[in-house]
Design a protein around this motif. Structure first.
Motif, PDB file in Angstrom:
ATOM      1  N   ILE A 146      12.209  -7.404   2.687  1.00 23.91           N
ATOM      2  CA  ILE A 146      10.881  -8.116   2.961  1.00 23.91           C
ATOM      3  C   ILE A 146      10.723  -8.239   4.355  1.00 23.91           C
ATOM      4  O   ILE A 146      11.549  -8.294   5.188  1.00 23.91           O
ATOM      5  N   ARG A 152       8.218 -15.067   6.372  1.00 26.35           N
ATOM      6  CA  ARG A 152       7.929 -15.037   4.859  1.00 26.35           C
ATOM      7  C   ARG A 152       8.484 -16.079   3.946  1.00 26.35           C
ATOM      8  O   ARG A 152       7.923 -16.567   3.171  1.00 26.35           O
ATOM      9  N   GLU A 155       6.406 -18.974   3.369  1.00 25.35           N
ATOM     10  CA  GLU A 155       5.273 -18.911   2.790  1.00 25.35           C
ATOM     11  C   GLU A 155       5.070 -19.258   1.333  1.00 25.35           C
ATOM     12  O   GLU A 155       6.332 -19.302   0.703  1.00 25.35           O
ATOM     13  N   GLN A 159       0.942 -16.507  -1.541  1.00 24.02           N
ATOM     14  CA  GLN A 159       0.433 -16.004  -0.111  1.00 24.02           C
ATOM     15  C   GLN A 159       1.098 -14.643  -0.174  1.00 24.02           C
ATOM     16  O   GLN A 159       0.696 -13.631   0.838  1.00 24.02           O
ATOM     17  N   LEU A 160       1.819 -14.073  -1.190  1.00 21.19           N
ATOM     18  CA  LEU A 160       2.660 -12.948  -1.212  1.00 21.19           C
ATOM     19  C   LEU A 160       1.933 -12.071  -2.436  1.00 21.19           C
ATOM     20  O   LEU A 160       1.486 -12.418  -3.321  1.00 21.19           O
ATOM     21  N   SER A 161       2.024 -10.683  -2.271  1.00 15.49           N
ATOM     22  CA  SER A 161       1.648  -9.717  -3.389  1.00 15.49           C
ATOM     23  C   SER A 161       2.599  -9.837  -4.441  1.00 15.49           C
ATOM     24  O   SER A 161       3.843 -10.196  -4.184  1.00 15.49           O
ATOM     25  N   MET A 164       5.834  -8.136  -3.542  1.00 13.44           N
ATOM     26  CA  MET A 164       6.782  -9.296  -2.865  1.00 13.44           C
ATOM     27  C   MET A 164       7.510 -10.005  -3.780  1.00 13.44           C
ATOM     28  O   MET A 164       8.624 -10.535  -3.363  1.00 13.44           O
ATOM     29  N   ARG A 165       6.456 -10.659  -4.549  1.00 13.92           N
ATOM     30  CA  ARG A 165       7.090 -11.837  -5.255  1.00 13.92           C
ATOM     31  C   ARG A 165       8.101 -11.187  -6.249  1.00 13.92           C
ATOM     32  O   ARG A 165       9.127 -12.027  -6.440  1.00 13.92           O
ATOM     33  N   ILE A 168      11.088 -11.215  -4.255  1.00 16.36           N
ATOM     34  CA  ILE A 168      11.792 -12.596  -4.220  1.00 16.36           C
ATOM     35  C   ILE A 168      12.570 -13.020  -5.424  1.00 16.36           C
ATOM     36  O   ILE A 168      13.679 -13.406  -5.425  1.00 16.36           O
ATOM     37  N   ASP A 560       1.829  -2.676   0.438  1.00 15.36           N
ATOM     38  CA  ASP A 560       0.608  -2.850  -0.733  1.00 15.36           C
ATOM     39  C   ASP A 560      -0.787  -2.305  -0.330  1.00 15.36           C
ATOM     40  O   ASP A 560      -0.755  -2.030   1.025  1.00 15.36           O
TER      41      ASP A 560
END
Lengths: 610, 309
Positions: A146, A152, A155, A159-161, A164-165, A168, A560
């Motif tokens: 990331i 990040r 956040e 707020q993440l694409s 990205m999620r 996570i 992204d």
């Protein structure tokens, strides 16, 4: 290798008001230390129930009737998971066994920052101070690649694409160095390019993890299995029908269900078709145009509240032009957010184009008002993506199909009944289904109803927006076959919108690849798939996990898809292009297609590169 | 904060419209205020004319409307026809008992409402859920005068635990329960359904897969997400309370805005009614602002959306 987890004789059942239904029948398998075991099957086959049984996260109405799940400790002690109390099980969850779920959009708590959500699991199991835990958290974010991990981590999930999620989620799963990670369709909800990035990450992790973490990978996608897994288990209706090494199972499937599953993959069907008849291509070429769109733009103003005037626009479709010939299928492909659906709706004028021409049967319909469109609509129909949401749940099928006929005054009510039952037979459903309601049908059947709804008006032109994306592979194949037959019997022309390249390759005659509102490449199917010219097309094609092809070097594209509100200047793809040239960045570069070979159009920018 | 500036800007036209409606309605209603003031006593035309002049009723409607608005913005809402006192003073005097009672009711309602809601919602369709919800339904549907009387009878008269009338904190307990029960019932039902919904969300399953304890799942992961609908209800119900709980005030013989409004209406004391309505609209708007603000605290998505606007 030693066994890490042993599932034996697992029987899980669901209770409902209508009695109980057994979801798992005598499931037994082993996971070895450090191996990637794939669990494959269609929806309802029991893959997720198996994983939730291991996690102890079954919903309240489910219960394990029989069976044993043994987890082996580092000292070779065995723990029978099913006999554990909830508190003891909590010690294992997230620590020894962790899980990555399918829906990255809903799987993270919207009111906690992503950093907190990772911290929580570290502090819970490792019992270390918050400062040390924070350091580990940042390390984990770096591990799952990331960018700007410190920022990040403060956040919130929205707020993440999606990609990205999901990273996570993977960080959370990795946090306590678990022995087993269960990944339940972790990439199914993502675009193919993002999926490729995540699979690459998982592969890297698989090779770099020293602690012999095993992965139980649940998926319906055989291509991913081929790419990632060591062994595979095939499930069907709650039973294991086949188990073995990935290569063995794919090359010599023993069970007929596995064989069918493999044969219904578009890539196999394409191969079969190519072998069977080559004359398919040399069919009489009908060059009559049914639709020709020119310089279509669609921009949405961004809502800025009451007091501010909106100055920004979402540039959804940018200068798109193409022709569709009678009785041909044009495929529109691209990631989500590329503007495919907007373009589809604009052509059929469910939304008004900002500018441009739509010539349908030699009439420019772009300026037509609602009244004038009424007659055109009968000739142009749309099949929608979600067969669950696009049918009115309070109307039976007969009423749903009757309505458009009456609105367009095609025939009288009693004539229409007979006609409708013929159509419903044509889409492969019995006439009795007319008296039933949408919830009584399965996903595949509902999509057949959706197709029937589009067909009742006897259209000449259909836009199918992701008609098979929500369906299982084997059902997908059936619906595609149906569409193919219907295309011949009803003499249809189609625009077929999909994010699935193999479906496009199997089904379409021509393809247009969309990126951020632009068409970047357009060609007949066989040309585009054998000789892609644009970097984006090449990346898309290489991102698809395939069963057949040998592992080749993937062209990964970074990050992204950018926001269509502020698309990159110059070539819109340059921010993610694997080999951008200096000339791509220039602000004065106008995107546009040039014909590099007969009928093969590519965006200028990438032509220069070659 | 930009978002709240905008909201505050909308307050002005809203108050203006509310006040205009009040003024117009009270002027349309038949009945000469002078007659009401005189209370039916016979009086000469001269006296009537004098009173009219004193009340400023001799001026044309438009002028009265104008001065009403101007004075209202200055905080002067006129004098009561009956007591000849400034109405703002009368409202101020009666405001504190009402605020006390409202806050008492709010604390009781939120505490028991959330408690019962969580108790029921964490185990839906169980016996404890059913019992909690029956109690909540009782709280909503039992009339507050009956609850008040029963409380006085049981805890005041029979058991003698708390004084029925008087000043101070102790005398506030029974009236607070009396108004708070209704509050608690609604809160409990809404908290329950919202919590049941949240507990079925994917992120709760994620939290469980992390080995988070049941207690923390409810406290850290569920409650905050479940709070938006109850907070909305809270704003509405608190608004109802703070504008006066007539029946409870009557039963417990407490002063308060409810009583004041009742008397003002019965006596057709137009400036007082007018002033009370002005006060109530202002309170409602203010509470709405607070509720809006709370949404932002609860849900970061709402907060960020506002920032981006």
């Amino acid at each position: 290798m030693d066994n890490l987890l042993e599932v034996s004789n697992l029987n899980t059942e669901f209770k409902s008001d209508y009695g109980s239904k057994q979801a798992l029948h005598n499931i037994s398998f082993k996971i070895k230390e450090g191996e990637v075991l794939a669990l494959v099957g269609e929806s309802g086959s029991g893959k997720t129930v198996t994983s939730l049984s291991i996690m102890g996260l079954l919903p309240n109405n489910a219960s394990i009737k029989e069976g044993e799940i043994k987890l082996f400790n580092t000292n070779k002690d065995e723990i029978d998971i099913l006999t554990l109390s909830d508190e003891k099980h909590n010690e294992i969850r997230g620590n020894d066994i962790s899980m990555v779920f399918q829906e990255p959009m809903t799987c993270l708590n919207p009111t906690m920052t992503v950093g907190e959500q990772i911290l929580e699991v570290i502090i819970r199991h490792k019992k270390i101070s918050k400062i040390n835990a924070k350091k580990e958290m940042i390390g984990l974010l770096e591990l799952v690649e990331i960018p700007d991990p410190i920022q990040r981590s403060n956040e919130y999930p929205h707020q993440l694409s999606g990609g990205m999620r999901q990273r996570i989620m993977i960080a959370i799963a990795l946090a306590c160095n678990p022995k087993l990670i269960i990944a339940d369709e972790p990439t199914s909800a993502l675009d193919v390019t993002i999926q490729a990035q995540l699979l690459e990450l998982l592969k890297k992790l698989k090779n770099s993890i020293v602690t012999k973490t095993s992965i139980l990978f649940i998926t319906h996608d055989l291509g991913i299995v081929k790419e990632l897994a060591d062994r595979v288990i095939v499930m069907y209706q709650g039973k294991i029908v086949e188990e073995g090494n990935v290569l063995d199972v794919f090359e010599r499937p023993k069970h007929s269900y596995t064989n069918n599953l493999i044969q219904s993959l578009p890539e196999f069907k394409i191969e079969k078709r190519n072998k069977e008849n080559i004359q398919n291509i040399t069919k009489s070429d009908n060059e009559k145009l049914i639709l020709s769109i020119k310089n279509i733009y669609k921009e949405f103003p961004v809502d800025k509240g009451i007091f501010k005037k909106s100055t920004e626009t979402v540039k959804a479709v940018q200068n798109v032009s193409f022709d569709v010939k009678e009785n041909k299928i044009l495929g529109l492909v691209g990631e989500s957010g590329s503007g495919k659906s907007t373009l589809g709706k604009t052509i059929i004028k469910l939304i008004e184009p900002t500018s441009g021409q739509i010539n349908f049967k030699n009439q420019d319909i772009s300026g037509f008002n609602k009244k004038k469109m009424q007659n055109i609509r009968q000739k142009m129909q749309m099949i929608f993506q979600d067969p669950f949401a696009s049918l009115n749940p309070r109307k039976n099928i007969l009423d749903t199909l009757m309505e458009p006929i009456l609105v367009h005054n095609l025939m009288k009510k009693n004539e229409a009944k007979e006609y409708i039952s013929q159509i419903i037979n044509d889409v492969g459903l019995p006439s009795e289904s007319l008296n039933r309601f949408p919830h009584e049908f399965s996903g595949g059947q509902r999509q057949r109803i959706g197709i029937a709804r589009a067909l009742v008006l006897k259209p000449e032109f259909i836009i199918a927006d992701e008609p098979v994306s929500a369906l299982d592979v084997s059902i997908q194949a059936q619906v595609l076959n149906l569409l193919e037959t219907l295309k011949e019997t009803y003499n249809l022309t189609m625009i077929f919108i999909s994010h699935d390249l193999s479906v496009i390759e199997y089904f379409c005659d021509e393809v247009a690849v969309m990126y951020l509102g632009h068409i970047v490449e357009m060609a007949p199917v066989n040309k585009l798939f054998t000789n892609p010219k644009h970097s984006y097309t090449k990346a898309l094609l290489s991102a698809v996990p395939k069963v057949k092809t040998k592992k080749t070097n993937k062209i990964l594209i970074k990050g992204d898809i950018p926001s269509p509100i502020n698309p990159p200047s110059g070539c819109v793809f340059r921010t993610r292009c694997p080999n951008p040239g200096i000339e791509c960045t220039g602000g004065d570069i106008k995107m546009g297609l040039v014909e590099v070979e007969p009928n093969h159009w590519v965006d200028k920018c990438c032509v220069k590169l070659d | 904060m930009n978002f709240f500036l905008k909201k505050l800007l909308i307050v002005v036209p809203t108050l203006y419209i509310a006040w205009t409606v009040v003024f117009v309605t009270l002027n349309i209603i038949p009945g000469d205020p002078v007659n009401l003031m005189l209370g039916g006593r016979p009086a000469s035309d001269e006296v009537r004319e004098n009173v009219r002049k004193n009340l400023g009723l001799d001026k044309p409607v438009i002028e009265r409307y104008g001065s009403f608005l101007i004075n209202a913005t200055k905080g002067d809402l006129g004098k009561s026809y009956l007591t000849r006192q400034p109405v703002t003073k009368m409202i101020k005097e009666n405001m504190w008992p009402t605020i006390e009672l409202s806050i008492g009711g709010l604390i009781f309602g939120v505490f028991f409402g959330v408690l019962f809601g969580v108790f029921a919602g964490t185990k839906p369709n169980s016996i404890r859920d059913t019992i909690s919800m029956i109690i909540a339904l009782c709280g909503i549907s039992l009339p507050s005068f009956w609850i008040g009387m029963m409380l006085i009878y049981i805890f005041g008269t029979t058991l003698g635990w708390v004084p029925i009338v008087g000043d101070g904190f102790v005398s506030l307990i029974l009236p607070s329960i009396s108004v708070g029960l209704f509050f608690a019932g609604g809160m409990a039902r809404l908290t329950r359904s919202s919590l049941v919904d949240v507990l079925n969300q994917d992120y709760i399953r994620t939290a469980r897969s992390k080995g988070i304890s049941k207690y923390n799942i409810i406290l850290k992961h569920s409650l905050r997400n479940a709070m938006i609908p109850p907070v909305t209800l809270l704003g509405i119900q608190f608004g109802l309370l703070i504008t006066g709980a007539v029946i409870t005030e009557e039963v417990f013989a407490r002063p308060g805005l409810g009583q004041l409004l009742l008397q003002a209406i019965l006596a057709k004391d137009i400036p007082l009614v007018q002033a009370l309505v002005v006060y109530m609209t202002a309170v409602y708007i203010f509470l709405n602002l607070i509720v809006d603000f709370t949404y932002g605290i609860i849900d970061p998505r709402i907060r960020l959306e506002r920032k981006n606007q």
